[in-house]
Design a protein around this motif. Structure first.
Motif, PDB file in Angstrom:
ATOM      1  N   ASP A  92      -4.552   0.164 -13.487  1.00 21.37           N
ATOM      2  CA  ASP A  92      -3.211   0.778 -13.482  1.00 21.37           C
ATOM      3  C   ASP A  92      -2.218   0.153 -12.504  1.00 21.37           C
ATOM      4  O   ASP A  92      -1.129   0.683 -12.305  1.00 21.37           O
ATOM      5  CB  ASP A  92      -3.282   2.297 -13.211  1.00 21.37           C
ATOM      6  CG  ASP A  92      -3.725   3.038 -14.468  1.00 21.37           C
ATOM      7  OD1 ASP A  92      -3.745   2.391 -15.534  1.00 21.37           O
ATOM      8  OD2 ASP A  92      -4.051   4.229 -14.390  1.00 21.37           O
ATOM      9  N   LEU A  93      -2.580  -0.960 -11.874  1.00 25.87           N
ATOM     10  CA  LEU A  93      -1.592  -1.672 -11.048  1.00 25.87           C
ATOM     11  C   LEU A  93      -0.922  -2.728 -11.918  1.00 25.87           C
ATOM     12  O   LEU A  93      -1.610  -3.547 -12.544  1.00 25.87           O
ATOM     13  CB  LEU A  93      -2.271  -2.363  -9.861  1.00 25.87           C
ATOM     14  CG  LEU A  93      -2.697  -1.473  -8.700  1.00 25.87           C
ATOM     15  CD1 LEU A  93      -3.536  -2.266  -7.718  1.00 25.87           C
ATOM     16  CD2 LEU A  93      -1.480  -0.903  -7.991  1.00 25.87           C
ATOM     17  N   PRO A  94       0.418  -2.731 -11.992  1.00 24.18           N
ATOM     18  CA  PRO A  94       1.090  -3.710 -12.863  1.00 24.18           C
ATOM     19  C   PRO A  94       1.101  -5.109 -12.245  1.00 24.18           C
ATOM     20  O   PRO A  94       1.223  -5.257 -11.034  1.00 24.18           O
ATOM     21  CB  PRO A  94       2.520  -3.162 -12.968  1.00 24.18           C
ATOM     22  CG  PRO A  94       2.702  -2.322 -11.749  1.00 24.18           C
ATOM     23  CD  PRO A  94       1.358  -1.832 -11.327  1.00 24.18           C
ATOM     24  N   ARG A 163      -1.024   2.058  -2.291  1.00 19.14           N
ATOM     25  CA  ARG A 163      -1.142   0.762  -2.965  1.00 19.14           C
ATOM     26  C   ARG A 163       0.091   0.405  -3.775  1.00 19.14           C
ATOM     27  O   ARG A 163       0.263  -0.742  -4.156  1.00 19.14           O
ATOM     28  CB  ARG A 163      -2.395   0.728  -3.838  1.00 19.14           C
ATOM     29  CG  ARG A 163      -2.410   1.742  -4.960  1.00 19.14           C
ATOM     30  CD  ARG A 163      -3.725   1.650  -5.699  1.00 19.14           C
ATOM     31  NE  ARG A 163      -3.640   2.372  -6.982  1.00 19.14           N
ATOM     32  CZ  ARG A 163      -4.356   2.070  -8.041  1.00 19.14           C
ATOM     33  NH1 ARG A 163      -5.208   1.074  -8.002  1.00 19.14           N
ATOM     34  NH2 ARG A 163      -4.212   2.759  -9.157  1.00 19.14           N
ATOM     35  N   PHE A 164       0.968   1.403  -4.040  1.00 15.90           N
ATOM     36  CA  PHE A 164       2.185   1.084  -4.798  1.00 15.90           C
ATOM     37  C   PHE A 164       3.336   0.645  -3.903  1.00 15.90           C
ATOM     38  O   PHE A 164       4.381   0.243  -4.393  1.00 15.90           O
ATOM     39  CB  PHE A 164       2.613   2.276  -5.658  1.00 15.90           C
ATOM     40  CG  PHE A 164       2.098   2.187  -7.061  1.00 15.90           C
ATOM     41  CD1 PHE A 164       2.842   1.577  -8.050  1.00 15.90           C
ATOM     42  CD2 PHE A 164       0.842   2.671  -7.381  1.00 15.90           C
ATOM     43  CE1 PHE A 164       2.358   1.457  -9.341  1.00 15.90           C
ATOM     44  CE2 PHE A 164       0.350   2.556  -8.665  1.00 15.90           C
ATOM     45  CZ  PHE A 164       1.106   1.947  -9.646  1.00 15.90           C
ATOM     46  N   ASP A 165       3.149   0.753  -2.572  1.00 18.38           N
ATOM     47  CA  ASP A 165       4.281   0.479  -1.675  1.00 18.38           C
ATOM     48  C   ASP A 165       4.809  -0.945  -1.802  1.00 18.38           C
ATOM     49  O   ASP A 165       5.979  -1.197  -1.562  1.00 18.38           O
ATOM     50  CB  ASP A 165       3.892   0.764  -0.217  1.00 18.38           C
ATOM     51  CG  ASP A 165       3.740   2.263   0.018  1.00 18.38           C
ATOM     52  OD1 ASP A 165       3.955   3.018  -0.956  1.00 18.38           O
ATOM     53  OD2 ASP A 165       3.412   2.662   1.148  1.00 18.38           O
ATOM     54  N   LEU A 273       6.155   9.967  -8.810  1.00 21.60           N
ATOM     55  CA  LEU A 273       6.022   9.830 -10.269  1.00 21.60           C
ATOM     56  C   LEU A 273       6.002   8.373 -10.712  1.00 21.60           C
ATOM     57  O   LEU A 273       5.561   8.065 -11.807  1.00 21.60           O
ATOM     58  CB  LEU A 273       7.190  10.549 -10.966  1.00 21.60           C
ATOM     59  CG  LEU A 273       7.186  12.073 -10.880  1.00 21.60           C
ATOM     60  CD1 LEU A 273       8.369  12.641 -11.636  1.00 21.60           C
ATOM     61  CD2 LEU A 273       5.907  12.643 -11.454  1.00 21.60           C
ATOM     62  N   TYR A 274       6.501   7.455  -9.847  1.00 21.10           N
ATOM     63  CA  TYR A 274       6.601   6.056 -10.299  1.00 21.10           C
ATOM     64  C   TYR A 274       5.229   5.380 -10.359  1.00 21.10           C
ATOM     65  O   TYR A 274       5.116   4.271 -10.857  1.00 21.10           O
ATOM     66  CB  TYR A 274       7.543   5.264  -9.384  1.00 21.10           C
ATOM     67  CG  TYR A 274       7.219   5.346  -7.905  1.00 21.10           C
ATOM     68  CD1 TYR A 274       6.204   4.585  -7.350  1.00 21.10           C
ATOM     69  CD2 TYR A 274       7.935   6.203  -7.063  1.00 21.10           C
ATOM     70  CE1 TYR A 274       5.891   4.676  -6.011  1.00 21.10           C
ATOM     71  CE2 TYR A 274       7.631   6.298  -5.721  1.00 21.10           C
ATOM     72  CZ  TYR A 274       6.613   5.532  -5.192  1.00 21.10           C
ATOM     73  OH  TYR A 274       6.308   5.620  -3.858  1.00 21.10           O
ATOM     74  N   THR A 275       4.168   6.029  -9.832  1.00 24.21           N
ATOM     75  CA  THR A 275       2.865   5.353  -9.835  1.00 24.21           C
ATOM     76  C   THR A 275       2.164   5.423 -11.188  1.00 24.21           C
ATOM     77  O   THR A 275       1.188   4.737 -11.404  1.00 24.21           O
ATOM     78  CB  THR A 275       1.921   5.965  -8.780  1.00 24.21           C
ATOM     79  OG1 THR A 275       1.804   7.357  -9.045  1.00 24.21           O
ATOM     80  CG2 THR A 275       2.439   5.753  -7.387  1.00 24.21           C
TER      81      THR A 275
END
Length: 545
Positions: A92-94, A163-165, A273-275
């Motif tokens: 799920d990481l782009p 991890r999305f930072d 929500l952006y994750t």
């Protein structure tokens, strides 16, 4: 693998394997479930066939080869000319990668054939993924091109929650200009609130003094006295608006859009929500359906107070006003998406799902709201009686005409939000993730205050000119913000983006029109609500024989 498409057209995406890439040997992947938001946003996940095991390094390995005939070469050349790039997900990481590149004079075209993956792990969770494209191979017809990949695992100190930072862009969103624009709008709010309270305190006090002095005169003097101002229209000011059915439906829809905006922003501030793919859209749809009673309550009670008889028709129009507008635009753009074979083409099953939400969730909840609204606050309780015969509206200066007031009313609300519009547009139409919802909340509050202040001033001038048609004027003078936002979207398209092609252009202007209209209806409802309270207040305090 997700989708591939031109870099400058974010919404024009195609299935990854619509380009003649080849698939690896591994066939199946763990369970994957598509949400409503993903289906509407054109997410098309397909398995790449790359065999990756946790903490197992893979040296450069060929996983398949492409037989490059003329048709396939032409497809790749077209993609490289239009700067195509693809998106893929690992856990799920782009990750994004570019298809290929042309040399300086644009004669030879090269394809990147080697995907070099670096995956960071912390404990037993994947926290970071990087993709480097290497292995530049010239596209020559009737050759075989080998596609390869390698995987390197490395320990990382990044926490799983953070991890999305690395995808966020603080230098863009928390730029000094952003803070400054909020501060600027805030000063404007203080100025406007001061202006409104000054006008109202001083002028109304004078008006009240004049009217009470007239009470004490005898009849002879009063006939000679010059009676003018807002008191004169007390017998008409609470007359129902023209077209009450449409008017109350618009006000109900506006209140609902406001409730949805407020709740979604609060949820987005609490949850990131952006994750997750499509979670913002799924949340918005769910909240919109759940807040339908708000629409019914405000629309239905207003229609009842205005003496409307056809309340079932009003309920249907109120319930389906916004969904019909959104679905109508989506339906039109869908035809173009199908013609382009784009992944944004909405599947039939998803259309059915959205229609079911409209008929089986939104409509019943709207009915509940309407019945509550009619019974709890549907009785007209105006401070003044409405005269049987409407009084004629006197001639007034051109700038007091409702049409002029409506055009000018939207300038200040638009001025208070337009810098935030730039950030929101950029996160939607370019590749930025919007995450500063605290800013958005502040801007929404500022917008409400500015809108109410502006419409109150406009209405005060209108009533002073003895024109009692304030309902539509207060709604439209706030709603005209939408026209300025749509005009700004034209500027943004031509000067801030490099979009091209029929699909992306129609997508842009179609959905911008929907966004602007929804914003306008919301502002109009806020303006009307504030003005209605103001009008009721001033006519309660004046003595009327």
């Amino acid at each position: 693998m997700n989708t591939v498409g031109p870099y400058h057209n974010r919404q024009e995406t195609y299935k990854y394997f619509s380009l003649p890439f080849c698939v690896g040997s591994k066939k199946s992947i763990g369970h994957y479930h598509e949400t409503l938001g993903e289906a509407l946003q054109g997410v098309e996940l397909e398995f790449s066939g790359l065999d990756i095991k946790f903490k197992d390094d893979v040296m450069q390995t060929t996983y398949c080869e492409v037989d490059l005939d003329k048709g396939r070469r032409d497809a790749f050349v077209y993609a490289i000319k239009n700067h195509y790039w693809y998106q893929m997900y690992i856990d799920d990481l782009p990750i994004w990668g570019i298809v290929g590149e042309a040399d300086e004079n644009g004669e030879d075209y090269y394809l990147w054939t080697y995907k070099k993956l670096e995956i960071g792990f912390n404990g037993n969770r994947i926290v970071d993924v990087n993709l480097t494209s290497e292995g530049k191979v010239k596209l020559v017809p009737n050759t075989k091109i080998q596609m390869s990949y390698s995987v390197k695992w490395k320990k990382s100190d990044v926490k799983f929650e953070d991890r999305f930072d690395k995808y966020l862009d603080p230098s863009f969103f928390q730029h000094r200009i952003h803070w400054f624009s909020i501060f600027n709008s805030f000063m404007m709010v203080i100025f406007l609130v001061g202006l409104v309270s000054m006008i109202l305190m001083r002028t109304l006090r004078k008006d009240y003094a004049r009217y009470s002095k007239e009470e004490e005169m005898d009849d002879m003097d009063r006939d000679l006295g010059d009676e003018y101002g807002w008191k004169q229209v007390h017998g008409d000011v609470f007359r129902p608006s023209s077209h009450p059915l449409i008017f109350s439906s618009l006000i109900g829809s506006g209140c609902q859009i406001f409730a949805v905006s407020l709740i979604v922003i609060i949820v987005a501030m609490i949850e990131d929500l952006y994750t997750e793919r499509g979670s913002m859209l799924s949340t918005a749809i769910f909240v919109y359906a759940a807040t339908s009673p708000v629409n019914g309550y405000f629309g239905g009670s207003l229609y009842a107070r205005q003496g409307g008889r056809r309340w079932i028709k009003q309920m249907f129009i109120g319930a389906f006003l916004i969904p019909a507008m959104v679905c109508g635009t989506a339906f039109f753009i869908n035809f173009i998406a199908i013609y382009y074979h784009a992944s944004r083409a909405i599947p039939f099953a998803t259309m059915v799902a959205v229609c079911c939400i409209c008929f089986f969730v939104i409509l019943p909840l709207n009915l509940v709201g309407t019945i509550l609204g009619r019974n709890l606050s549907g009785q007209p309780n105006f401070p003044c009686r409405v005269n049987a015969v409407p009084r004629p509206i006197p001639e007034k200066k051109w700038f007091m005409e409702p049409a002029v007031i409506v055009c000018l009313g939207g300038i200040l609300p638009f001025g208070s939000i337009f810098i935030e519009m730039y950030f929101i547009f950029t996160s939607f139409w370019a590749y930025k993730i919007y995450y500063v919802y605290g800013f958005m909340m502040l801007v929404l509050v500022i917008l409400c205050i500015v809108t109410v202040c502006v419409t109150i001033v406009c209405t005060y001038f209108l009533l002073n000119a003895e024109d009692y048609r304030w309902q539509w004027t207060s709604f439209l003078s706030a709603a005209s913000t939408a026209i300025y936002v749509y005009m700004y979207s034209f500027y943004y398209y031509f000067f801030k983006t490099k979009m091209y092609g029929l699909f992306q252009t129609s997508f842009y202007f179609g959905y911008m029109a929907v966004f602007s209209t929804a914003l306008g209806i919301m502002c109009g409802a806020i303006g009307y609500m504030g003005t209605s309270a103001f009008v009721r207040k001033i006519y309660t305090n004046v003595k009327i024989d």
